[in-house]
Design a protein around this motif. Structure first.
Motif, PDB file in Angstrom:
ATOM      1  N   ARG A  24       0.817  -1.212   0.000  1.00 66.94           N
ATOM      2  CA  ARG A  24       0.000   0.000   0.000  1.00 66.94           C
ATOM      3  C   ARG A  24       0.852   1.263   0.000  1.00 66.94           C
ATOM      4  NH1 ARG A  24      -4.659   1.023   4.454  1.00 66.94           N
ATOM      5  NH2 ARG A  24      -5.878  -0.168   2.949  1.00 66.94           N
ATOM      6  N   TYR A  25       1.892   1.309   0.837  1.00 68.21           N
ATOM      7  CA  TYR A  25       2.629   2.561   1.017  1.00 68.21           C
ATOM      8  C   TYR A  25       3.954   2.620   0.257  1.00 68.21           C
ATOM      9  CZ  TYR A  25      -0.749   3.520   4.688  1.00 68.21           C
ATOM     10  OH  TYR A  25      -1.921   3.746   5.380  1.00 68.21           O
ATOM     11  N   LEU A  26       4.629   1.489   0.085  1.00 72.20           N
ATOM     12  CA  LEU A  26       5.909   1.506  -0.614  1.00 72.20           C
ATOM     13  C   LEU A  26       5.727   1.378  -2.121  1.00 72.20           C
ATOM     14  CD1 LEU A  26       8.131  -0.634   1.782  1.00 72.20           C
ATOM     15  CD2 LEU A  26       7.836   1.842   1.707  1.00 72.20           C
ATOM     16  N   ARG A  28       2.782   1.865  -3.563  1.00 73.19           N
ATOM     17  CA  ARG A  28       1.690   2.770  -3.943  1.00 73.19           C
ATOM     18  C   ARG A  28       0.543   2.054  -4.663  1.00 73.19           C
ATOM     19  NH1 ARG A  28       3.043   7.037  -0.753  1.00 73.19           N
ATOM     20  NH2 ARG A  28       5.236   7.601  -1.043  1.00 73.19           N
ATOM     21  N   ARG A  29       0.324   0.820  -4.327  1.00 71.04           N
ATOM     22  CA  ARG A  29      -0.781   0.064  -4.927  1.00 71.04           C
ATOM     23  C   ARG A  29      -1.810  -0.207  -3.827  1.00 71.04           C
ATOM     24  NH1 ARG A  29       1.338  -4.663  -8.797  1.00 71.04           N
ATOM     25  NH2 ARG A  29      -0.885  -4.531  -9.342  1.00 71.04           N
ATOM     26  N   ARG A  30      -2.660   0.772  -3.622  1.00 70.51           N
ATOM     27  CA  ARG A  30      -3.583   0.741  -2.497  1.00 70.51           C
ATOM     28  C   ARG A  30      -4.603  -0.384  -2.620  1.00 70.51           C
ATOM     29  NH1 ARG A  30      -3.210   5.001   0.773  1.00 70.51           N
ATOM     30  NH2 ARG A  30      -5.275   4.522   1.629  1.00 70.51           N
ATOM     31  N   ALA A  91       2.416   4.328   7.882  1.00 68.19           N
ATOM     32  CA  ALA A  91       2.115   5.518   7.085  1.00 68.19           C
ATOM     33  C   ALA A  91       2.961   6.703   7.528  1.00 68.19           C
ATOM     34  CB  ALA A  91       0.629   5.849   7.200  1.00 68.19           C
ATOM     35  N   TYR A  94       6.756   5.964   6.231  1.00 70.33           N
ATOM     36  CA  TYR A  94       7.043   5.808   4.804  1.00 70.33           C
ATOM     37  C   TYR A  94       6.153   6.651   3.882  1.00 70.33           C
ATOM     38  CZ  TYR A  94       9.667   1.754   6.418  1.00 70.33           C
ATOM     39  OH  TYR A  94      10.553   0.934   7.070  1.00 70.33           O
ATOM     40  N   ALA A  95       5.089   7.240   4.418  1.00 68.17           N
ATOM     41  CA  ALA A  95       4.183   7.986   3.545  1.00 68.17           C
ATOM     42  C   ALA A  95       3.870   9.380   4.058  1.00 68.17           C
ATOM     43  CB  ALA A  95       2.885   7.198   3.343  1.00 68.17           C
TER      44      ALA A  95
END
Length: 212
Positions: A24-26, A28-30, A91, A94-95
């Motif tokens: 999800r965060y690394l 970016r494929r939620r 999150a 990393y985000a």
């Protein structure tokens, strides 16, 4: 064998959780990350099916069967909180998400926090005891299901101890924040009129700034 499956399910829980957050965060494929996180409860379903199948074989209920029921019950109660706990920290790191809440609680706030936590524990206790009683029905013999009834007693005793020493204790004897944790009352600085050396501030004209 069942104990090993419980350990494997715990490991699978954290592996799926970590994989879902990483995707999800690394990456970016939620959507894919969300699917992996949705797969986390399937681990508990596998353990439930294995436990029921083991009891239906006609064997005697053992310590591990009760442990599996307790694990499932409290995973249902606290699993969402564990996912959210990990999600907030991942999150933030990393985000660029907001930092996790690490403040300590005192007084009424601490009591409310302890009551909410105990309430979730009560949900886990209810689910676990429901599974234990269902196991007794599956076994069909109270003597062979004695280990399950013993687990119900253990969990009930643990919930009573938790109730007395945390929510009730924090309500009857509320904790106080230490002095260094209390925010000092800031006093607004008094406005001072400009003055020159050797003059009194009260003798400054408010219109022109010239001395009288």
């Amino acid at each position: 064998m069942l104990f090993g499956l419980i350990v494997a399910c715990e490991v699978a829980f954290w592996v799926l959780l970590g994989a879902g957050l990483a995707v999800r965060y690394l990456l970016r494929r939620r959507r894919l990350g969300g699917l992996l996180l949705l797969a986390v409860p399937l681990v508990d379903l596998v353990l439930l099916v294995a436990s029921v199948a083991d009891l239906r074989d006609g064997g005697r209920a053992e310590f591990t069967h009760g442990l599996a029921a307790a694990y499932l019950g409290f995973t249902v109660a606290f699993g969402h909180d564990m996912v959210r706990w990990a999600d907030v920290r991942f999150a933030h790191r990393y985000a660029g998400g907001p930092p996790p809440d690490r403040r300590r609680r005192y007084g009424r706030e601490r009591a409310r926090y302890e009551w909410r936590a105990w309430g979730k524990g009560a949900i886990g206790w209810a689910v676990a005891c429901g599974l234990l009683l269902a196991g007794v029905v599956v076994v069909g013999d109270s003597d062979r299901a004695a280990a399950l009834l013993e687990w119900a007693g253990r969990l009930t005793f643990a919930m009573v101890v938790w109730l007395v020493f945390w929510p009730l204790a924090c309500t009857v004897f509320p904790t106080r924040a230490p002095l260094d944790a209390q925010a000092p009352h800031a006093q607004a600085p008094h406005a001072r009129a400009p003055h020159t050396r050797g003059s009194h501030p009260d003798r400054v004209s408010h219109g022109t700034g010239e001395q009288k």
